[in-house]
Design a protein around this motif. Structure first.
Motif, PDB file in Angstrom:
ATOM      1  N   GLN A 220       0.857  -1.200   0.000  1.00 57.69           N
ATOM      2  CA  GLN A 220       0.000   0.000   0.000  1.00 57.69           C
ATOM      3  C   GLN A 220       0.878   1.231   0.000  1.00 57.69           C
ATOM      4  N   TYR A 221       0.369   2.278  -0.602  1.00 55.76           N
ATOM      5  CA  TYR A 221       1.028   3.585  -0.533  1.00 55.76           C
ATOM      6  C   TYR A 221       0.095   4.515   0.243  1.00 55.76           C
ATOM      7  N   CYS A 222       0.624   5.219   1.220  1.00 61.65           N
ATOM      8  CA  CYS A 222      -0.216   6.100   2.034  1.00 61.65           C
ATOM      9  C   CYS A 222       0.351   7.512   2.079  1.00 61.65           C
ATOM     10  N   SER A 223      -0.539   8.478   2.070  1.00 64.07           N
ATOM     11  CA  SER A 223      -0.159   9.880   2.194  1.00 64.07           C
ATOM     12  C   SER A 223      -0.575  10.383   3.582  1.00 64.07           C
ATOM     13  N   VAL A 224       0.297  11.145   4.218  1.00 62.95           N
ATOM     14  CA  VAL A 224      -0.015  11.751   5.516  1.00 62.95           C
ATOM     15  C   VAL A 224      -0.280  13.232   5.267  1.00 62.95           C
ATOM     16  N   VAL A 225      -1.466  13.666   5.660  1.00 66.64           N
ATOM     17  CA  VAL A 225      -1.937  14.983   5.266  1.00 66.64           C
ATOM     18  C   VAL A 225      -2.351  15.792   6.495  1.00 66.64           C
ATOM     19  N   LYS A 226      -1.975  17.072   6.474  1.00 61.98           N
ATOM     20  CA  LYS A 226      -2.491  17.986   7.500  1.00 61.98           C
ATOM     21  C   LYS A 226      -3.677  18.712   6.919  1.00 61.98           C
ATOM     22  N   THR A 227      -4.755  18.745   7.664  1.00 58.68           N
ATOM     23  CA  THR A 227      -5.937  19.447   7.190  1.00 58.68           C
ATOM     24  C   THR A 227      -6.682  19.967   8.419  1.00 58.68           C
ATOM     25  N   GLY A 228      -7.886  20.451   8.252  1.00 54.63           N
ATOM     26  CA  GLY A 228      -8.604  20.920   9.425  1.00 54.63           C
ATOM     27  C   GLY A 228     -10.005  21.365   9.088  1.00 54.63           C
ATOM     28  N   LEU A 229     -10.830  21.347  10.109  1.00 52.14           N
ATOM     29  CA  LEU A 229     -12.225  21.725   9.945  1.00 52.14           C
ATOM     30  C   LEU A 229     -12.631  22.477  11.204  1.00 52.14           C
ATOM     31  N   GLY A 230     -13.185  23.693  11.020  1.00 48.95           N
ATOM     32  CA  GLY A 230     -13.521  24.508  12.180  1.00 48.95           C
ATOM     33  C   GLY A 230     -12.270  24.760  13.006  1.00 48.95           C
ATOM     34  N   ASP A 231     -12.387  24.552  14.314  1.00 50.08           N
ATOM     35  CA  ASP A 231     -11.245  24.811  15.194  1.00 50.08           C
ATOM     36  C   ASP A 231     -10.356  23.589  15.381  1.00 50.08           C
ATOM     37  N   VAL A 232     -10.640  22.532  14.648  1.00 52.51           N
ATOM     38  CA  VAL A 232      -9.895  21.295  14.867  1.00 52.51           C
ATOM     39  C   VAL A 232      -8.913  21.046  13.726  1.00 52.51           C
ATOM     40  N   ARG A 233      -7.642  20.965  14.084  1.00 51.43           N
ATOM     41  CA  ARG A 233      -6.629  20.640  13.074  1.00 51.43           C
ATOM     42  C   ARG A 233      -6.394  19.136  13.085  1.00 51.43           C
ATOM     43  N   LEU A 234      -6.308  18.568  11.897  1.00 51.03           N
ATOM     44  CA  LEU A 234      -6.204  17.115  11.765  1.00 51.03           C
ATOM     45  C   LEU A 234      -4.891  16.714  11.103  1.00 51.03           C
ATOM     46  N   VAL A 235      -4.374  15.570  11.531  1.00 48.21           N
ATOM     47  CA  VAL A 235      -3.315  14.899  10.778  1.00 48.21           C
ATOM     48  C   VAL A 235      -3.887  13.530  10.439  1.00 48.21           C
ATOM     49  N   ILE A 236      -4.098  13.276   9.137  1.00 50.20           N
ATOM     50  CA  ILE A 236      -4.703  11.999   8.744  1.00 50.20           C
ATOM     51  C   ILE A 236      -3.836  11.308   7.692  1.00 50.20           C
ATOM     52  N   ALA A 237      -3.820   9.985   7.763  1.00 57.16           N
ATOM     53  CA  ALA A 237      -3.099   9.216   6.745  1.00 57.16           C
ATOM     54  C   ALA A 237      -4.095   8.302   6.060  1.00 57.16           C
ATOM     55  N   GLY A 238      -3.952   8.180   4.757  1.00 58.40           N
ATOM     56  CA  GLY A 238      -4.860   7.312   4.019  1.00 58.40           C
ATOM     57  C   GLY A 238      -4.189   6.704   2.809  1.00 58.40           C
ATOM     58  N   GLU A 239      -4.754   5.602   2.358  1.00 60.64           N
ATOM     59  CA  GLU A 239      -4.198   4.925   1.188  1.00 60.64           C
ATOM     60  C   GLU A 239      -4.548   5.700  -0.083  1.00 60.64           C
ATOM     61  N   VAL A 240      -3.560   5.875  -0.949  1.00 60.25           N
ATOM     62  CA  VAL A 240      -3.802   6.507  -2.248  1.00 60.25           C
ATOM     63  C   VAL A 240      -3.546   5.451  -3.320  1.00 60.25           C
ATOM     64  N   ASP A 241      -4.547   5.242  -4.193  1.00 61.90           N
ATOM     65  CA  ASP A 241      -4.448   4.147  -5.158  1.00 61.90           C
ATOM     66  C   ASP A 241      -3.385   4.394  -6.223  1.00 61.90           C
ATOM     67  N   CYS A 242      -3.320   5.606  -6.742  1.00 63.66           N
ATOM     68  CA  CYS A 242      -2.313   5.889  -7.783  1.00 63.66           C
ATOM     69  C   CYS A 242      -2.241   7.382  -8.067  1.00 63.66           C
ATOM     70  N   VAL A 243      -1.230   7.774  -8.856  1.00 62.07           N
ATOM     71  CA  VAL A 243      -1.197   9.140  -9.391  1.00 62.07           C
ATOM     72  C   VAL A 243      -1.655   9.094 -10.841  1.00 62.07           C
ATOM     73  N   TRP A 244      -2.220  10.196 -11.282  1.00 65.35           N
ATOM     74  CA  TRP A 244      -2.718  10.309 -12.649  1.00 65.35           C
ATOM     75  C   TRP A 244      -1.551  10.366 -13.640  1.00 65.35           C
ATOM     76  N   ASP A 245      -0.526  11.171 -13.281  1.00 61.48           N
ATOM     77  CA  ASP A 245       0.588  11.381 -14.202  1.00 61.48           C
ATOM     78  C   ASP A 245       1.940  11.166 -13.503  1.00 61.48           C
ATOM     79  N   TYR A 246       2.222  11.977 -12.508  1.00 55.50           N
ATOM     80  CA  TYR A 246       3.474  11.865 -11.759  1.00 55.50           C
ATOM     81  C   TYR A 246       3.260  12.484 -10.388  1.00 55.50           C
ATOM     82  N   LYS A 247       4.200  12.199  -9.470  1.00 55.72           N
ATOM     83  CA  LYS A 247       4.161  12.889  -8.185  1.00 55.72           C
ATOM     84  C   LYS A 247       5.314  13.886  -8.151  1.00 55.72           C
ATOM     85  N   PRO A 248       5.012  15.165  -7.894  1.00 59.99           N
ATOM     86  CA  PRO A 248       6.084  16.154  -7.900  1.00 59.99           C
ATOM     87  C   PRO A 248       7.154  15.823  -6.856  1.00 59.99           C
TER      88      PRO A 248
END
Ligand code: 0WD
Ligand code: CA
Length: 408
Positions: A220-248
């Motif tokens: 599996q390939y997983c991306s760890v992402v910082k995001t947030g909603l309202g006053d809550v900041r999130l760090v979430i990791a999830g599986e990414v199936d593929c890239v369309w073209d390339y990953k910078p």
């Protein structure tokens, strides 16, 4: 009241079945969140940003790199030319991950240790969890048939949440042969729709023979992402199936000019299979699924989903691309939507904002290393939180790293 969350503290007896163990009864009253009314309207959204990525290889060993990243490579012409690709091929040699092994948040936490050793900075955020768990919460107001239990623990000023695997295994429907096969079709589609490197780095033989290899869902390939909603900041990791073209390459992004920034998330693609739509009922089922695809992709900032439509017998027929941001509009306007579940992305996000705020404020920060249980019973209207005597589920290496480097 618009703009304010509606929180309630309710004892167990408030319409929620009692948990009958002796220790549970001695606990103080559990706290609860009413799902049908808890909303924070128009919560501020943070743009998701990738902070790290990691890969599991075919032996489930962890690597802090992009070695398991796949590249999309499937043309509609190839699908049509063969009269439909048989997604059942190789089912008898499927290498399936043992999903009774509890990995907790391990891959994600170890990738944070690696990241923080490199940057010398603590990864900031209020809640740290898998993307799949946040997807469940985001969809909960519209998907109340399945129960779940989460474990949550404060540590080093952050709230960590995992799914309780023993509960999940004990309550999941027994899987029949047909649903096993259908889940295989999903993995087979991922295999035939992707290649392991960019096409110009793959030999013709590698590209053409990819469908003949056995399918495995271990890597599996997983991306760890910082995001947030309202006053809550999130760090979430999830599986990414593929890239369309390339990953910078991050090295190409040193400029820090937002206009020049080539965002890795913009290149990601979610893959799914679905039955070819032939009736209103099929359309309604598909839209339920599409809403979940939106929730899952939106959270990680994945802009595109590619759906492989297959026949009843598992032959891939057509490919269709969906832009994540357009999905809620498609589903909301549709005349096929089940009248009992009119999916609404804006409302789901208002619930999620209230839910995350509730988690952040209800579970006492002072309870460091105390595991709290977040419960949802099928078809109930409450999420409840109660203290447990369970041991913390955080990986010891992560705990050691953070304890030695209590970082601001
Ligand atoms: O209960 C657990 N122990 C869970 C573990 C629940 C959810 C996720 N996980 C693990 C996954 O195995 C993965 O390593 O967390 C990591 C990240 O997952 P996620 O992206 O947060 O999970 P989710 O969004 O629920 O699912 C994304 C994909 C699925 O693809 P589809 O197309 O169905 O959305 O992750 C895969 C699956 O392919 N996946 C799994 N694969 C094998 N075994 C599992 C699993 N138990 N769970 C998710
Ligand atoms: Ca997928």
């Amino acid at each position: 009241m618009a703009g304010r969350p509606h929180f309630q503290s309710t004892p167990w007896t408030n319409g929620i079945p009692q948990v009958s163990s002796h220790t549970q009864r001695q606990q103080p009253p559990a706290l609860s969140l009413p799902i049908s009314s808890a909303r924070i309207h128009g919560p501020a959204m943070r743009q998701p940003r990738e902070v790290a990525s990691f890969s599991y290889d075919k032996f489930r060993n962890l690597h802090f790199d992009d070695s398991s990243l796949s590249y999309f490579y499937l043309l509609q012409d190839d699908v049509s030319a063969s009269g439909g690709i048989d997604l059942s091929a190789g089912y008898n040699v499927f290498k399936k991950r043992d999903d009774t092994i509890d990995e907790h948040l391990d891959g994600m936490l170890l990738s944070l240790v690696s990241l923080e050793k490199n940057t010398g900075k603590k990864t900031t955020g209020d809640i740290i969890t898998w993307r799949g768990i946040v997807t469940k919460l985001l969809c909960l107001p519209y998907s109340k048939n399945d129960g779940f239990e989460l474990n949550a623990v404060w540590f080093d000023g952050q709230l960590f949440i995992e799914e309780d695997l023993p509960y999940k295994l004990a309550t999941q429907r027994p899987s029949d042969q047909r649903s096993e096969l259908m889940s295989y079709w999903g993995y087979k589609f991922e295999q035939i729709a992707t290649i392991p490197k960019q096409w110009n780095e793959c030999s013709r033989q590698e590209i053409e023979s990819r469908g003949q290899k056995s399918v495995s869902n271990v890597a599996q390939y997983c991306s760890v992402v910082k995001t947030g909603l309202g006053d809550v900041r999130l760090v979430i990791a999830g599986e990414v199936d593929c890239v369309w073209d390339y990953k910078p390459d991050p090295k190409d992004n040193v400029d820090n000019d937002p206009k020049l920034f080539d965002n890795p998330l913009d290149h990601y693609v979610e893959l799914k299979t679905n039955r070819v739509i032939q009736s209103d009922r099929d359309a309604s089922t598909f839209e339920n699924k599409l809403f979940k695809v939106w929730a899952q992709s939106f959270l990680l900032g994945v802009p595109k989903a590619i759906i492989g439509f297959r026949t009843e017998q598992g032959y891939l027929q057509t490919l269709e691309e969906f832009e994540t941001q357009k999905i809620p509009g498609i589903v909301k306007k549709s005349k096929y939507s089940n009248p009992y579940t009119t999916w609404d992305g804006v409302d789901a996000l208002a619930f999620l904002a209230a839910c995350l705020q509730w988690l952040k404020t209800t579970i006492p920060r002072a309870d460091e290393n105390v595991v709290w249980k977040i419960r949802y019973l099928p078809r109930s209207d409450y999420l409840t939180a109660s203290k447990t005597a369970q041991q913390s589920f955080l990986h010891p290496e992560f705990v050691k790293w953070r304890s030695e480097h209590r970082m601001k």
